[in-house]
Write a protein that holds these residues in place. Structure first.
Motif, PDB file in Angstrom:
ATOM      1  N   ILE A 153      12.112  93.422  -3.859  1.00  0.00           N
ATOM      2  CA  ILE A 153      13.571  93.357  -3.768  1.00  0.00           C
ATOM      3  C   ILE A 153      14.005  92.206  -2.871  1.00  0.00           C
ATOM      4  CG2 ILE A 153      15.612  94.556  -2.866  1.00  0.00           C
ATOM      5  CD1 ILE A 153      14.346  97.178  -3.826  1.00  0.00           C
ATOM      6  N   GLU A 154      13.316  92.065  -1.740  1.00  0.00           N
ATOM      7  CA  GLU A 154      13.666  90.987  -0.816  1.00  0.00           C
ATOM      8  C   GLU A 154      13.478  89.618  -1.472  1.00  0.00           C
ATOM      9  OE1 GLU A 154      11.192  91.799   2.514  1.00  0.00           O
ATOM     10  OE2 GLU A 154      12.600  93.233   3.423  1.00  0.00           O
ATOM     11  N   GLN A 157      16.253  89.149  -4.042  1.00  0.00           N
ATOM     12  CA  GLN A 157      17.525  88.887  -3.366  1.00  0.00           C
ATOM     13  C   GLN A 157      17.594  87.441  -2.886  1.00  0.00           C
ATOM     14  OE1 GLN A 157      17.437  92.026  -0.430  1.00  0.00           O
ATOM     15  NE2 GLN A 157      18.881  93.294  -1.582  1.00  0.00           N
ATOM     16  N   SER A 158      16.486  86.941  -2.357  1.00  0.00           N
ATOM     17  CA  SER A 158      16.455  85.561  -1.858  1.00  0.00           C
ATOM     18  C   SER A 158      16.635  84.552  -2.991  1.00  0.00           C
ATOM     19  CB  SER A 158      15.139  85.285  -1.121  1.00  0.00           C
ATOM     20  OG  SER A 158      14.040  85.288  -2.028  1.00  0.00           O
ATOM     21  N   GLY A 160      18.465  85.309  -5.667  1.00  0.00           N
ATOM     22  CA  GLY A 160      19.728  85.637  -6.329  1.00  0.00           C
ATOM     23  C   GLY A 160      19.554  86.352  -7.649  1.00  0.00           C
ATOM     24  N   LYS A 161      18.426  87.061  -7.822  1.00  0.00           N
ATOM     25  CA  LYS A 161      18.137  87.708  -9.106  1.00  0.00           C
ATOM     26  C   LYS A 161      18.255  89.226  -9.058  1.00  0.00           C
ATOM     27  CE  LYS A 161      14.821  84.132 -10.491  1.00  0.00           C
ATOM     28  NZ  LYS A 161      13.398  83.873 -10.867  1.00  0.00           N
ATOM     29  N   TYR A 162      18.456  89.789  -7.880  1.00  0.00           N
ATOM     30  CA  TYR A 162      18.445  91.247  -7.767  1.00  0.00           C
ATOM     31  C   TYR A 162      19.809  91.822  -8.128  1.00  0.00           C
ATOM     32  CZ  TYR A 162      17.835  95.915  -5.824  1.00  0.00           C
ATOM     33  OH  TYR A 162      17.762  97.277  -5.665  1.00  0.00           O
ATOM     34  N   ARG A 163      19.810  92.726  -9.108  1.00  0.00           N
ATOM     35  CA  ARG A 163      21.052  93.368  -9.544  1.00  0.00           C
ATOM     36  C   ARG A 163      21.058  94.871  -9.299  1.00  0.00           C
ATOM     37  NH1 ARG A 163      22.249  92.380 -15.553  1.00  0.00           N
ATOM     38  NH2 ARG A 163      20.033  92.955 -15.749  1.00  0.00           N
TER      39      ARG A 163
END
Length: 213
Positions: A153-154, A157-158, A160-163
């Motif tokens: 997840i981290e 997120q870094s 910009g792909k985590y939804r």
């Protein structure tokens, strides 16, 4: 002796009844029947589980607590596992797990009675050791998966792909179809879709709310 099957899935999106057929076949091959099922969707890391608690309250001396794997019964920390194990022992339940062959002897009182006291004690000690070992491994596996999930997840997120977790809209539509068009009950819809009854109600409420917005 009553055989009480415990079926657990970690989340509402998983199907707690997945292993039901496997357990039934296992028990039938040994000439027994499952007396009752206890199903719930809850993390194995939680000590307080309503259906597991109900199973313990319903049980009698020498009843069988049947699970597919030890991780269905526990992913608890060692301290919490010792607490649960003590509760099981206080109710004089015997654990039978498909992944612990030494536990299967509990299904054959005749075979056990043929063993001398020393043999029975040795088998019981080995069985308890294996169950404790697999309980510890189940908790370790849960910790490892949590760590990998956090790292994934981290990273997402870094980049910009985590939804976050996305709803299964196609499966939700099946719930609405069975409830509104086919007029199935909540229990029948749960069995048809693999959701729990509480999840069926939440999906209905979600779409009813959206239709009013």
């Amino acid at each position: 002796m009553f055989i009480r099957a415990y079926l657990r899935a970690s989340t509402e999106d998983q199907f707690a009844d997945r292993a039901k057929g496997m357990l039934e076949q296992f028990i039938q091959e040994r000439g027994h029947k499952i007396a009752s099922y206890y199903r719930e969707n809850i993390s194995g890391t939680k000590l307080d589980r309503p259906e597991l608690g109900r199973l313990l309250r319903d049980s009698h001396r020498n009843d069988i607590l049947l699970v597919e794997q030890i991780d269905r019964l526990t992913r608890l920390s060692n301290t919490d596992w010792m607490t649960l194990k003590k509760q099981i022992e206080q109710h004089e339940l015997r654990i039978v797990s498909l992944d612990v062959p030494t536990s299967w002897q509990a299904l054959s009182d005749l075979e056990a009675s043929r063993n001398d006291p020393i043999t029975r004690a040795v088998i019981a000690a080995i069985n308890n050791m294996l169950i404790d070992l697999m309980a510890a491994m189940s908790h370790k596996d849960w910790l490892s998966r949590r760590l990998r999930q956090k790292q994934g997840i981290e990273r997402a997120q870094s980049q910009g792909k985590y939804r976050g977790k996305q709803a299964d809209h196609q499966r939700h539509q099946k719930v609405l179809y069975y409830r509104k068009t086919k007029k199935l009950s909540i229990q029948e819809t749960a069995e048809a879709t693999g959701y729990s009854c509480s999840q069926i109600c939440r999906i209905q409420n979600l779409y009813q709310k959206n239709s009013l917005d």
